[in-house]
Scaffold this active site. Structure first.
Site, PDB file in Angstrom:
ATOM      1  N   ASP A 219       0.843  -1.199   0.000  1.00 18.11           N
ATOM      2  CA  ASP A 219       0.000   0.000   0.000  1.00 18.11           C
ATOM      3  C   ASP A 219       0.881   1.253   0.000  1.00 18.11           C
ATOM      4  O   ASP A 219       1.622   1.495   0.948  1.00 18.11           O
ATOM      5  CB  ASP A 219      -0.883  -0.016   1.252  1.00 18.11           C
ATOM      6  CG  ASP A 219      -2.109   0.859   1.114  1.00 18.11           C
ATOM      7  OD1 ASP A 219      -2.125   1.718   0.222  1.00 18.11           O
ATOM      8  OD2 ASP A 219      -3.050   0.688   1.909  1.00 18.11           O
TER       9      ASP A 219
ATOM     10  N   CYS B 189      -5.678   4.344  -4.072  1.00 19.91           N
ATOM     11  CA  CYS B 189      -5.894   2.949  -3.695  1.00 19.91           C
ATOM     12  C   CYS B 189      -7.173   2.268  -4.168  1.00 19.91           C
ATOM     13  O   CYS B 189      -7.120   1.322  -4.951  1.00 19.91           O
ATOM     14  CB  CYS B 189      -5.751   2.789  -2.184  1.00 19.91           C
ATOM     15  SG  CYS B 189      -6.340   4.194  -1.235  1.00 19.91           S
TER      16      CYS B 189
ATOM     17  N   LYS C  53      -6.200  -5.716   3.425  1.00 21.33           N
ATOM     18  CA  LYS C  53      -7.059  -4.569   3.130  1.00 21.33           C
ATOM     19  C   LYS C  53      -8.078  -4.862   2.026  1.00 21.33           C
ATOM     20  O   LYS C  53      -7.736  -5.396   0.977  1.00 21.33           O
ATOM     21  CB  LYS C  53      -6.160  -3.398   2.727  1.00 21.33           C
ATOM     22  CG  LYS C  53      -6.871  -2.126   2.331  1.00 21.33           C
ATOM     23  CD  LYS C  53      -5.846  -1.022   2.100  1.00 21.33           C
ATOM     24  CE  LYS C  53      -6.470   0.229   1.526  1.00 21.33           C
ATOM     25  NZ  LYS C  53      -5.469   1.333   1.396  1.00 21.33           N
TER      26      LYS C  53
ATOM     27  N   HIS D 140     -11.183  -2.265   1.217  1.00 20.39           N
ATOM     28  CA  HIS D 140     -11.354  -0.900   0.706  1.00 20.39           C
ATOM     29  C   HIS D 140     -12.227  -0.826  -0.545  1.00 20.39           C
ATOM     30  O   HIS D 140     -11.973  -0.032  -1.453  1.00 20.39           O
ATOM     31  CB  HIS D 140      -9.980  -0.255   0.433  1.00 20.39           C
ATOM     32  CG  HIS D 140     -10.023   1.252   0.463  1.00 20.39           C
ATOM     33  ND1 HIS D 140      -8.963   2.029   0.069  1.00 20.39           N
ATOM     34  CD2 HIS D 140     -11.016   2.122   0.850  1.00 20.39           C
ATOM     35  CE1 HIS D 140      -9.273   3.312   0.206  1.00 20.39           C
ATOM     36  NE2 HIS D 140     -10.512   3.392   0.681  1.00 20.39           N
TER      37      HIS D 140
ATOM     38  N   HIS E 100       1.619   2.184   4.234  1.00 20.48           N
ATOM     39  CA  HIS E 100       0.650   3.277   4.351  1.00 20.48           C
ATOM     40  C   HIS E 100       0.712   3.895   5.753  1.00 20.48           C
ATOM     41  O   HIS E 100       0.983   3.195   6.721  1.00 20.48           O
ATOM     42  CB  HIS E 100      -0.741   2.674   4.091  1.00 20.48           C
ATOM     43  CG  HIS E 100      -1.854   3.645   3.905  1.00 20.48           C
ATOM     44  ND1 HIS E 100      -2.403   4.371   4.937  1.00 20.48           N
ATOM     45  CD2 HIS E 100      -2.567   3.986   2.801  1.00 20.48           C
ATOM     46  CE1 HIS E 100      -3.404   5.110   4.481  1.00 20.48           C
ATOM     47  NE2 HIS E 100      -3.522   4.897   3.175  1.00 20.48           N
TER      48      HIS E 100
ATOM     49  N   ASP F 172      -0.474  -0.796  -4.894  1.00 15.59           N
ATOM     50  CA  ASP F 172      -1.742  -0.301  -5.424  1.00 15.59           C
ATOM     51  C   ASP F 172      -1.598   1.032  -6.151  1.00 15.59           C
ATOM     52  O   ASP F 172      -2.440   1.406  -6.976  1.00 15.59           O
ATOM     53  CB  ASP F 172      -2.799  -0.196  -4.317  1.00 15.59           C
ATOM     54  CG  ASP F 172      -2.387   0.736  -3.178  1.00 15.59           C
ATOM     55  OD1 ASP F 172      -1.209   1.156  -3.119  1.00 15.59           O
ATOM     56  OD2 ASP F 172      -3.242   1.023  -2.314  1.00 15.59           O
ATOM     57  N   ASN F 173      -0.536   1.763  -5.858  1.00 13.60           N
ATOM     58  CA  ASN F 173      -0.260   3.039  -6.522  1.00 13.60           C
ATOM     59  C   ASN F 173       1.157   3.455  -6.152  1.00 13.60           C
ATOM     60  O   ASN F 173       1.863   2.736  -5.434  1.00 13.60           O
ATOM     61  CB  ASN F 173      -1.280   4.121  -6.128  1.00 13.60           C
ATOM     62  CG  ASN F 173      -1.540   4.219  -4.636  1.00 13.60           C
ATOM     63  OD1 ASN F 173      -2.618   3.840  -4.159  1.00 13.60           O
ATOM     64  ND2 ASN F 173      -0.570   4.700  -3.876  1.00 13.60           N
TER      65      ASN F 173
END
Length: 446
Positions: free
Chosen positions: A17, A61, A120, A122, A209, A273-274
């Site tokens: 993350d 995300c 996660k 989300h 994160h 994720d990014n």
């Protein structure tokens, strides 16, 4: 592809993350200064295939996770238009992954795979949305985008750690808890226990994160209780330690695969994720999370599968998150529903032969700052704040030399191609939100 069940690989899809492109040693991370940050992942890359031109579907995300789950552009679903889904979506029957929509886990489950998400989610909140409603047989982790590593409370102060759809009060450092649950799942799926049924494990860490807490920082939980974004906290050393804790946990999972004789026929995929955030290393890229510059969307992609993937490979094949979803569906012998065709393109030929290449145009858009981007071949078209740019990425990875004035025809062709693509996906809804998780004015200037 009608591979017998016993020959199909297990699949472990690992998502970090907010990890930066160069945070891992194998992507140029600064190991000499900070010590070995990612020895396990570096070894997986050395024993498998590393992609250097791979992207996330979004620089934030939950939109990327919509693409991962559906193998389609996230813009096709209402929830994927929020950047990202935030606490206002609690109780919403709209902002989430619709249970009726085919997903990567539901397609693999229907094809005979055991499925679990550890980490996660989300993608919306119960009672309308949850991993168990979208193809996962098991779930352990937080439903929201970010939680404290010790109290497991989200930004609104609510406790957010679940087993299935039941809230789970449990002590521990979240990264380690996720890793240990993954080990338990792998052990339960051992051939003798699971009768050789293949499994699909989504292992979605929250690390690195915010809030920036290591395994030893339990006392910080009280400090970040009322400010989970940790705007005043963190440092590069803490950040690297958080990555190392994740790397250690992945090592526990790899060891469990070895001990149960499952490693050779298990495809392990690792990504983020990014792009990275405050303390990440994106060198040589510029920008980060929320940006369609390279630092916001170019991410690590590592694939390790000893039975098929030759060690030591590097690929410059262009790809994005949803391509990997399409790859795994093909690998499982499943396929998209006829009325919901994939936007993702299978990378299986590349996994079998690192030298295999094919042209793959990639498209992005962001409500934030009116951003749009397209990558095809060496060139990238980018719009930010109403200004259009054209970059030759291999020659200018830092996106500093705008070639639009020198190659106006190419710029116009790529702009027209982006606009033609944009017409094929739903428009951005007027009520879609941009939620940075903090105020830009509170952040140091990049």
């Amino acid at each position: 592809m009608n591979t017998p069940t016993r020959q199909r690989p297990n699949i472990i899809f690992i998502v970090a993350d907010d990890l930066g492109f160069a945070d891992l040693g194998c992507y140029g991370g600064r190991d000499a200064k900070f010590g070995k940050v990612s020895p396990v992942l570096d070894q997986l890359a050395a024993g498998g295939l590393k992609f250097t031109q791979g992207y996330a579907n979004s620089p934030v995300c939950s939109p990327t996770r919509f693409a991962l789950m559906t193998a389609r552009y996230q813009y096709r679903l209402r929830g994927g238009a929020d950047e990202p889904i935030n606490s206002r979506s609690r109780g919403s029957a709209v902002l989430g992954l619709p249970p009726e929509h085919p997903t990567l886990p539901s397609l693999l489950k229907a094809s005979g795979y055991r499925t679990a998400l550890i980490g996660k989610w989300h993608l919306g909140y119960p009672p309308h949305f949850s991993p168990l409603k979208s193809g996962y047989e098991e779930f352990f982790g937080p439903m929201s985008g970010g939680v404290d590593y010790f109290t497991h409370c989200a930004s609104n102060g609510a406790h957010d750690l679940f087993t299935g759809e039941d809230e789970t009060p449990e002590d521990g450092y979240l990264t380690d808890m996720i890793s240990k649950r993954a080990v338990d799942f792998v052990e339960r799926m051992a051939p003798g226990a699971a009768q050789g049924t293949p499994f699909f494990l989504s292992l979605h860490y929250t690390a690195p994160h915010w809030p920036w807490e290591t395994r030893e920082d339990h006392a910080l939980a009280a400090e970040v209780k009322d400010n989970i974004f940790h705007l005043h906290g963190g440092n590069i050393h803490t950040y690297h330690r958080m990555i190392h804790h994740m790397d250690e946990g992945i090592g526990w999972v790899v060891d469990a695969l070895k001990k149960s004789g499952q490693l050779d026929n298990t495809l392990i995929v690792f990504t983020s994720d990014n792009g990275g955030e405050r303390f990440s290393d994106n060198w040589p890229l510029v920008g980060g999370k929320m940006d369609l510059t390279e630092g916001g969307i170019r991410v690590p992609w590592i694939a390790h599968w000893p039975a098929v993937i030759a060690p030591g490979g590097t690929s410059t094949q262009h790809c994005m998150t949803m391509d990997w979803s399409a790859t795994l569906v093909e690998l499982a012998g499943a396929k998209a529903h006829d009325d919901l065709p994939f936007d993702g393109v299978s990378l299986l030929p590349v996994l079998r032969d690192a030298q295999h290449q094919f042209e793959r145009p990639l498209y992005w858009r962001m409500n934030h700052r009116g951003q749009r981007a397209m990558r095809i071949g060496d060139y990238k078209y980018l719009r930010v704040d109403g200004h259009d740019y054209l970059f030759n990425i291999p020659a200018d990875e830092r996106e500093r030399a705008n070639l639009g004035g020198h190659q106006p025809e190419r710029l116009q062709t790529m702009r027209a191609a982006w606009e033609a693509w944009d017409a094929t996906v739903p428009a951005i809804p007027e009520d879609a939100t941009v939620s940075l998780g903090y105020s830009v004015k509170d952040m140091p200037q990049r």
